[in-house]
Design a protein around this motif. Structure first.
Motif, PDB file in Angstrom:
ATOM      1  N   ASN A  43      60.609 -45.273 -28.714  1.00 28.82           N
ATOM      2  CA  ASN A  43      61.701 -44.607 -29.419  1.00 28.82           C
ATOM      3  C   ASN A  43      61.483 -43.102 -29.510  1.00 28.82           C
ATOM      4  N   LEU A  46      62.254 -41.704 -25.905  1.00 25.58           N
ATOM      5  CA  LEU A  46      63.680 -41.676 -25.561  1.00 25.58           C
ATOM      6  C   LEU A  46      64.469 -40.734 -26.466  1.00 25.58           C
ATOM      7  N   SER A  47      64.066 -40.597 -27.719  1.00 24.78           N
ATOM      8  CA  SER A  47      64.776 -39.651 -28.595  1.00 24.78           C
ATOM      9  C   SER A  47      64.506 -38.210 -28.186  1.00 24.78           C
ATOM     10  N   TYR A  50      66.500 -37.921 -24.579  1.00 21.31           N
ATOM     11  CA  TYR A  50      67.960 -38.020 -24.698  1.00 21.31           C
ATOM     12  C   TYR A  50      68.381 -37.795 -26.151  1.00 21.31           C
ATOM     13  N   GLU A  53      72.162 -38.854 -27.176  1.00 26.16           N
ATOM     14  CA  GLU A  53      72.719 -40.078 -26.608  1.00 26.16           C
ATOM     15  C   GLU A  53      72.225 -41.295 -27.376  1.00 26.16           C
ATOM     16  N   ASN A  54      72.956 -42.379 -27.272  1.00 25.78           N
ATOM     17  CA  ASN A  54      72.510 -43.655 -27.799  1.00 25.78           C
ATOM     18  C   ASN A  54      71.627 -44.280 -26.722  1.00 25.78           C
ATOM     19  N   TYR A  55      70.339 -44.215 -26.927  1.00 28.25           N
ATOM     20  CA  TYR A  55      69.378 -44.636 -25.910  1.00 28.25           C
ATOM     21  C   TYR A  55      68.862 -46.058 -26.143  1.00 28.25           C
ATOM     22  N   SER A  56      69.460 -46.797 -27.035  1.00 26.71           N
ATOM     23  CA  SER A  56      68.933 -48.110 -27.413  1.00 26.71           C
ATOM     24  C   SER A  56      68.831 -49.079 -26.236  1.00 26.71           C
ATOM     25  N   TYR A  58      68.376 -48.054 -23.019  1.00 23.02           N
ATOM     26  CA  TYR A  58      67.679 -47.417 -21.904  1.00 23.02           C
ATOM     27  C   TYR A  58      66.317 -48.065 -21.683  1.00 23.02           C
ATOM     28  N   SER A 111      63.889 -32.407 -22.613  1.00 26.53           N
ATOM     29  CA  SER A 111      65.117 -33.116 -22.984  1.00 26.53           C
ATOM     30  C   SER A 111      66.178 -32.984 -21.900  1.00 26.53           C
TER      31      SER A 111
END
Length: 126
Positions: A43, A46-47, A50, A53-56, A58, A111
């Motif tokens: 997490n 990815l945070s 991105y 963006e909603n990276y959940s 990915y 990023s």
């Protein structure tokens, strides 16, 4: 984290964070703690990659697996008894690193940013 990612990363993390019965209690707790470290590291990665963006959904890029492992070890060291760096008592000093992830680790991530997408309600000023 997908099953494939977990099956790839968990055995590697077990080599870097050995089982400690005094700390974990049992093997199931050890596996759960390492899995949570990997999930937290995923997490964070990815945070940072991105941020808008909603990276959940990915997946982790394979070339970032090593970063995930190093991040997990740093998170473990911050949270447990191994992160000692300075303390003073009777002429002996040590302390605990608690500031978060190291600058060198987080500076490896660049990023992916662009122009935010607008919905129809945003275009009307709502």
């Amino acid at each position: 984290m997908t099953e494939d990612e977990l099956n790839t990363l968990l055995p590697l993390l077990k080599k870097r964070i050995p089982y400690d019965e005094d700390f974990f209690g049992d093997d199931a707790s050890w596996n759960e703690a390492l899995t949570q470290l990997l999930e937290d590291s995923r997490n964070i990665l990815l945070s940072k990659l991105y941020p808008f963006e909603n990276y959940s959904s990915y997946t982790i890029p394979a070339h970032k697996y090593n970063w995930i492992l190093r991040c997990s070890v740093e998170l473990y060291n911050i949270a447990d008894k191994m992160g000692v760096t300075s303390y003073a008592e009777n002429g002996i000093s040590w302390s605990k690193y608690t500031d978060g992830l190291s600058k060198s680790l987080t500076s490896e991530l660049v990023s992916h940013v662009g122009i935010p997408k607008y919905t129809s309600t945003q275009e009307n000023g709502d």
